[in-house]
Design an enzyme around this catalytic site. Structure first.
Site, PDB file in Angstrom:
ATOM      1  N   HIS A 181      -7.407  -3.162  -3.143  1.00  0.00           N
ATOM      2  CA  HIS A 181      -7.094  -3.039  -1.717  1.00  0.00           C
ATOM      3  C   HIS A 181      -8.008  -3.943  -0.894  1.00  0.00           C
ATOM      4  CE1 HIS A 181      -6.084  -0.602   1.991  1.00  0.00           C
ATOM      5  NE2 HIS A 181      -7.303  -1.012   2.325  1.00  0.00           N
ATOM      6  N   HIS A 191      -3.861  -3.715   7.287  1.00  0.00           N
ATOM      7  CA  HIS A 191      -3.264  -2.453   6.873  1.00  0.00           C
ATOM      8  C   HIS A 191      -1.785  -2.416   7.272  1.00  0.00           C
ATOM      9  CE1 HIS A 191      -7.518  -0.671   6.938  1.00  0.00           C
ATOM     10  NE2 HIS A 191      -7.120  -0.709   5.683  1.00  0.00           N
TER      11      HIS A 191
END
Length: 300
Positions: A181, A191
């Site tokens: 991530h 995001h």
């Protein structure tokens, strides 16, 4: 009169008084000097601690929190880990990409000695990306811009290439999926839940968000690359991220969707990287990244 004063000053009593006063004066001066030294040292210590917290030893550039999953699939609602995106500006990812060298986009990296026991997780994260995209990773030689994996309280990284030794913070709760991530942040992705079109797909429950963390739910102007919203993205927040009361902070409008997974890149995650770096017919980055990871693991 002057002669009497002179004779008086020679008496033992007066001489003892003078010595006593001189000694007290010296003691006072030593005491004052000691206090000044302590104050100077304390000031320097405070300054040093502030600099450490500002530039990385505390694991972050700012005091915010991570989205690392806690045990049993739930997410922590406490303040024990740090935020994973250190740059909240809406700058264009396309302007801060990692360069192609000799036809290959390969990110140089350094893993500090304090993370020698996390090499496997870092290499797994490399391969999660390299196995599906044209991005690879290699140990730094002389490159001025490189990823510097350092120990932190949680996972944290900047968005895009910022130049110089770029810190990627790895905390004890960060597993390979969390590190992957962070690497997608490094490659330029924001995001998923901050996309301009997010309100068509999720509801943000601000009443449940921890005070001061609302900024992590604000919409950005980052490019969507004309790709659909992805509830299954590894870049999407989970249902209870930054919850102040254990209740959901993000609810998908589509039922039975698991948001916030950190197991793999979704198909759309792969497409975003491919489009962002114009992968096209470029060879996938597996060989360099996997080779270097195996070398590191064998050398441990």
């Amino acid at each position: 009169m002057d002669q009497k004063k002179c004779e008086l000053s020679r008496t033992p009593v007066v001489q003892q008084l003078v010595r006593f006063c001189d000694e007290k004066k010296r003691s006072l001066l030593r005491f004052v000097s000691t206090i000044m030294c302590i104050l100077r040292t304390s000031a320097l210590c405070v300054l040093f601690m502030l600099l450490r917290c500002k530039y990385g030893s505390c694991g972050s550039v700012r005091t915010s929190r991570n989205d690392t999953p806690a045990a049993k699939g739930k997410f922590s609602v406490t303040d024990d880990v740090l935020e994973d995106m250190l740059q909240q500006s809406n700058r264009s990812a396309e302007d801060h990409l990692w360069p192609e060298v000799d036809g290959v986009v390969s990110l140089p990296y350094v893993i500090t000695a304090e993370l020698c026991n996390r090499t496997n997780d870092i290499c797994k994260a490399f391969n999660m990306i390299s196995q599906k995209t044209c991005i690879s990773f290699h140990e730094r030689t002389t490159e001025p811009d490189y990823l510097n994996f350092v120990k932190g309280h949680g996972c944290a990284s900047f968005v895009g290439r910022v130049g110089g030794p770029q810190p990627v913070f790895i905390g004890p709760t960060c597993h390979a999926g969390n590190i992957c991530h962070e690497l997608l942040h490094v490659l330029g992705l924001y995001h998923e839940h901050t996309r301009p079109d997010r309100d068509r797909y999720v509801n943000i429950l601000y009443k449940n968000i921890k005070k001061g963390k609302e900024i992590d739910f604000l919409v950005t102007n980052a490019s969507t690359q004309n790709l659909p919203y992805d509830l299954e993205s590894i870049m999407h927040y989970g249902k209870r991220y930054f919850s102040a009361n254990g209740q959901p902070t993000i609810v998908a409008k589509t039922k039975d969707v698991n948001i916030g997974q950190r197991r793999h890149l979704s198909d759309l995650d792969v497409q975003r990287i491919q489009k962002l770096y114009n992968c096209g017919q470029k060879q996938i980055g597996l060989s360099r990244g996997l080779k270097n990871c195996e070398q590191i693991q064998r050398s441990k």
